[in-house]
Design a protein around this motif. Structure first.
Motif, PDB file in Angstrom:
ATOM      1  N   LEU A   1       0.806  -1.225   0.000  1.00 51.72           N
ATOM      2  CA  LEU A   1       0.000   0.000   0.000  1.00 51.72           C
ATOM      3  C   LEU A   1       0.840   1.276   0.000  1.00 51.72           C
ATOM      4  N   PRO A   2       1.970   1.352   0.726  1.00 50.79           N
ATOM      5  CA  PRO A   2       2.780   2.575   0.649  1.00 50.79           C
ATOM      6  C   PRO A   2       3.383   2.816  -0.732  1.00 50.79           C
ATOM      7  N   VAL A   3       3.379   1.798  -1.597  1.00 48.71           N
ATOM      8  CA  VAL A   3       3.854   1.967  -2.971  1.00 48.71           C
ATOM      9  C   VAL A   3       2.695   2.331  -3.897  1.00 48.71           C
ATOM     10  N   LEU A   4       1.577   1.619  -3.736  1.00 52.39           N
ATOM     11  CA  LEU A   4       0.435   1.852  -4.616  1.00 52.39           C
ATOM     12  C   LEU A   4      -0.220   3.210  -4.388  1.00 52.39           C
ATOM     13  N   LEU A   5      -0.302   3.642  -3.136  1.00 48.03           N
ATOM     14  CA  LEU A   5      -1.000   4.894  -2.833  1.00 48.03           C
ATOM     15  C   LEU A   5      -0.360   6.093  -3.529  1.00 48.03           C
ATOM     16  N   PRO A   6       0.955   6.349  -3.375  1.00 43.78           N
ATOM     17  CA  PRO A   6       1.526   7.490  -4.096  1.00 43.78           C
ATOM     18  C   PRO A   6       1.528   7.317  -5.602  1.00 43.78           C
ATOM     19  N   ALA A   7       1.624   6.062  -6.084  1.00 40.54           N
ATOM     20  CA  ALA A   7       1.577   5.841  -7.538  1.00 40.54           C
ATOM     21  C   ALA A   7       0.218   6.236  -8.098  1.00 40.54           C
ATOM     22  N   ALA A   8      -0.859   5.785  -7.453  1.00 39.55           N
ATOM     23  CA  ALA A   8      -2.198   6.138  -7.910  1.00 39.55           C
ATOM     24  C   ALA A   8      -2.456   7.632  -7.769  1.00 39.55           C
ATOM     25  N   THR A   9      -1.963   8.209  -6.686  1.00 37.09           N
ATOM     26  CA  THR A   9      -2.138   9.649  -6.481  1.00 37.09           C
ATOM     27  C   THR A   9      -1.421  10.440  -7.557  1.00 37.09           C
ATOM     28  N   ALA A  10      -0.212  10.027  -7.926  1.00 37.60           N
ATOM     29  CA  ALA A  10       0.538  10.732  -8.968  1.00 37.60           C
ATOM     30  C   ALA A  10      -0.189  10.697 -10.301  1.00 37.60           C
ATOM     31  N   VAL A  11      -0.754   9.541 -10.649  1.00 39.99           N
ATOM     32  CA  VAL A  11      -1.508   9.437 -11.902  1.00 39.99           C
ATOM     33  C   VAL A  11      -2.722  10.361 -11.873  1.00 39.99           C
TER      34      VAL A  11
ATOM     35  N   HIS B   1       3.707  20.319 -12.385  1.00 38.62           N
ATOM     36  CA  HIS B   1       3.512  18.953 -11.873  1.00 38.62           C
ATOM     37  C   HIS B   1       4.340  18.664 -10.616  1.00 38.62           C
ATOM     38  N   PHE B   2       4.473  19.650  -9.733  1.00 36.62           N
ATOM     39  CA  PHE B   2       5.260  19.425  -8.522  1.00 36.62           C
ATOM     40  C   PHE B   2       4.698  18.269  -7.703  1.00 36.62           C
ATOM     41  N   HIS B   3       3.391  18.281  -7.455  1.00 40.58           N
ATOM     42  CA  HIS B   3       2.814  17.279  -6.557  1.00 40.58           C
ATOM     43  C   HIS B   3       2.832  15.884  -7.169  1.00 40.58           C
ATOM     44  N   ALA B   4       2.645  15.775  -8.469  1.00 45.44           N
ATOM     45  CA  ALA B   4       2.726  14.463  -9.114  1.00 45.44           C
ATOM     46  C   ALA B   4       4.135  13.895  -8.991  1.00 45.44           C
ATOM     47  N   LEU B   5       5.136  14.742  -9.233  1.00 43.12           N
ATOM     48  CA  LEU B   5       6.527  14.293  -9.111  1.00 43.12           C
ATOM     49  C   LEU B   5       6.865  13.949  -7.666  1.00 43.12           C
ATOM     50  N   PHE B   6       6.332  14.718  -6.751  1.00 46.55           N
ATOM     51  CA  PHE B   6       6.536  14.451  -5.324  1.00 46.55           C
ATOM     52  C   PHE B   6       6.006  13.063  -4.965  1.00 46.55           C
ATOM     53  N   GLN B   7       4.819  12.732  -5.454  1.00 43.10           N
ATOM     54  CA  GLN B   7       4.234  11.426  -5.154  1.00 43.10           C
ATOM     55  C   GLN B   7       5.000  10.294  -5.830  1.00 43.10           C
ATOM     56  N   PHE B   8       5.489  10.526  -7.050  1.00 49.96           N
ATOM     57  CA  PHE B   8       6.307   9.501  -7.700  1.00 49.96           C
ATOM     58  C   PHE B   8       7.592   9.253  -6.903  1.00 49.96           C
ATOM     59  N   GLN B   9       8.156  10.318  -6.331  1.00 48.33           N
ATOM     60  CA  GLN B   9       9.356  10.113  -5.526  1.00 48.33           C
ATOM     61  C   GLN B   9       9.035   9.335  -4.253  1.00 48.33           C
ATOM     62  N   LEU B  10       7.886   9.607  -3.649  1.00 45.19           N
ATOM     63  CA  LEU B  10       7.480   8.810  -2.482  1.00 45.19           C
ATOM     64  C   LEU B  10       7.299   7.346  -2.867  1.00 45.19           C
ATOM     65  N   MET B  11       6.742   7.109  -4.028  1.00 43.33           N
ATOM     66  CA  MET B  11       6.587   5.731  -4.506  1.00 43.33           C
ATOM     67  C   MET B  11       7.945   5.040  -4.604  1.00 43.33           C
ATOM     68  N   GLY B  12       8.942   5.738  -5.191  1.00 46.10           N
ATOM     69  CA  GLY B  12      10.262   5.143  -5.324  1.00 46.10           C
ATOM     70  C   GLY B  12      10.936   4.918  -3.982  1.00 46.10           C
ATOM     71  N   LEU B  13      10.799   5.882  -3.070  1.00 44.51           N
ATOM     72  CA  LEU B  13      11.404   5.733  -1.751  1.00 44.51           C
ATOM     73  C   LEU B  13      10.809   4.555  -0.992  1.00 44.51           C
TER      74      LEU B  13
END
Length: 537
Positions: free
Chosen positions: A10-20, A114-126
């Motif tokens: 879930l900590p991976v899927l949540l920021p990924a879905a949010t970024a999209v 797209h600051f927030h989308a990129l922010f969420q993608f970085q959370l996904m990677g972390l």
């Protein structure tokens, strides 16, 4: 199946879905984008707390994607260390995204696309890097967070940011190429990239394959040392982090910890002797282990020397980040459950205070006109009492003065060094680092809040005080989190020690991840050779 069974993913899927979703919203609906990003990050913090609570029971949470058994399928594994790092990511991310959405004129998130989308993608990677159970997917999540960081690094533009960003991108692309080469060598030698499987197979590798494994392990150490900014691969960090926007630099404080985590997980456990100091795997540990402690101590010294020579507050904080990484890796290099537990106790507090100081450097810089955060006397900033108080809190913690976590973590490290052949060097370096950091921060604080010049005549009005309550709350949240670690020092220290002891249990990790009891491997055909691994006679 309970929803808690899905906690590792879930900590991976949540920021990924949010970024999209944020990309679909676009920048035109900025208010909606901010609300969605903040809500998702807050929910991520709740999920991280739930994951930590589950992991604290001692069981390893294994999530097999597609229900394929390891080592053939992708496995996400959450133990105490993974859960701690996911929680630390969320604890830094929530105040940072709140600050980015509210501080500045215009706000930081409005200075680029797209600051927030990129922010969420970085959370996904972390988060993905912290829960992945194999080296190839560690590479994948590294690339996800790096690609997002490339654009975030340039967010807001500016000549200095573009120059530092170009260096950052080129160096990380070279590191990624080395990462792939290291993975190829490890896979050719051991026939697996699953961390649990690798820890069992590596000691059995001999001959030419052992040399390949050693070469692959050392290449991976170079890559992870670059990500962690370990000497001599740390000189890129101060210019990069000080040139980035304040919220980006605060988030980047987590990226060095990804490198630290990777060194810990791969070279401390899979290729290493573990905290018990047992024999290493195929000499891979024998090659890497002697390097870690001296390089970590050199990182401490270089970091504090750079901080003392820094001419801006942001660059000073960036150098202190290098020193904090060296302190954590010194604990890893010392070996022993006590040293590992001390390093794990020190890690979250140092990360939080570095993120706090990056945001504080921006707040101070906004109130000093054209001088920004330069360490030179100018007319006094407004609100010096609360700004100075927050700066003092951060300085006391990162310099290692009581009663904040930096002091407690260093005391535990010094205690753990007792009896080690390098104990004198560890004591000398850590004490010297604390003294140097205190001198550097005292100099910065006196210039910023005390040695103010009289405004020229006719006096220009002091800069306005545009910091909204939400942005102030973001800074205070990071400060409060650091204080909370001191208040809850006993349970946090117990958790860190339990996490260190869990890392040593290679057999238990393998038993949880691999399908056969006791960590035995399933039958598999090794690529290119046709040899069968794990087959019964």
């Amino acid at each position: 199946m309970s929803w808690t069974a899905h906690l590792p993913i879930l900590p991976v899927l949540l920021p990924a879905a949010t970024a999209v979703a944020l990309l679909a919203l676009g920048d035109a609906r900025r208010r909606a984008s901010r609300s969605l990003s903040l809500s998702s990050t807050a929910l991520g913090l709740l999920l991280a707390l739930a994951l930590l609570r589950q992991a604290d029971g001692g069981a390893l949470l294994v999530y097999r994607l597609g229900d394929w058994p390891a080592p053939f399928g992708i496995a996400l594994v959450a133990d105490r260390l993974s859960a701690l790092m996911v929680l630390l990511t969320s604890a830094v991310a929530l105040p940072v995204v709140l600050y980015a959405a509210t501080a500045g004129a215009p706000a930081w998130d409005a200075r680029g696309r797209h600051f927030h989308a990129l922010f969420q993608f970085q959370l996904m990677g972390l988060n993905g890097a912290f829960v992945t159970g194999d080296l190839f997917n560690l590479f994948v999540f590294f690339e996800v967070l790096l690609i997002a960081s490339y654009v975030l690094m340039l967010h807001g533009l500016g000549r200095e940011r573009l120059r530092a960003g170009l260096h950052y991108v080129v160096l990380n692309l070279a590191a990624s190429a080395l990462f792939l080469l290291g993975l190829a060598l490890v896979y050719a030698a051991a026939g697996t990239l699953n961390l649990a499987d690798l820890a069992l197979r590596a000691p059995q590798v001999a001959g030419t394959d052992a040399r390949l494994l050693q070469a692959g392990a050392l290449l991976l150490l170079v890559v992870f040392a670059f990500k962690a900014a370990l000497v001599p691969l740390s000189l890129w960090l101060p210019a990069t982090y000080s040139a980035a926007g304040a919220p980006v630099a605060a988030l980047f404080a987590l990226m060095t910890k990804v490198g630290v985590y990777a060194i810990w997980r791969v070279h401390g456990v899979a290729f290493g002797a573990g905290a018990d100091g047992a024999s290493g795997a195929s000499g891979a540990h024998a090659l890497a282990q002697p390097l870690l402690l001296p390089l970590a101590l050199l990182s401490c010294l270089l970091g504090v020397a750079g901080a003392m020579a820094a001419r801006t507050l942001a660059r000073l904080v960036a150098w202190l980040n290098v020193a904090s990484v060296g302190t954590v890796l010194a604990g890893l290099g010392l070996h022993g459950a006590a040293a590992w537990g001390a390093a794990l106790f020190y890690l979250p507090g140092s990360t939080l205070v570095v993120a706090l100081l990056f945001l504080l450097a921006d707040v101070v810089g906004q109130r000093r006109g054209e001088a920004g955060d330069a360490l030179e006397p100018v007319p006094a900033v407004r609100q010096p009492a609360w700004l100075g108080g927050l700066f003092l809190l951060g300085a006391v913690s990162i310099a290692g003065l009581p009663p904040l976590p930096g002091f407690l973590g260093k005391v535990l490290l010094l205690q753990a060094a007792a009896g080690h052949p390098a104990a004198a060097a560890v004591w000398a370096v850590l004490l010297l680092m604390g003294s140097g950091a205190l001198i550097a921060l005292a100099r910065a604080g006196s210039v910023l809040f005390w040695q103010a010049q009289e405004p020229p005549a006719p006096a220009r009005p002091s800069p306005p005080f545009p910091l909204p309550g939400a942005a102030l709350a973001a800074v205070l949240l990071l400060a409060a989190a650091g204080v909370a670690l001191s208040v809850a020092a006993a349970p946090v220290q117990r958790y860190a020690r339990a996490a260190a002891e869990q890392l040593v249990d290679v057999a238990g990790y393998a038993q949880a991840v691999l399908p056969q009891a006791g960590g035995a491997q399933p039958h598999s055909t090794r690529p290119y050779t046709g040899r069968v691994e794990g087959a019964q006679p």
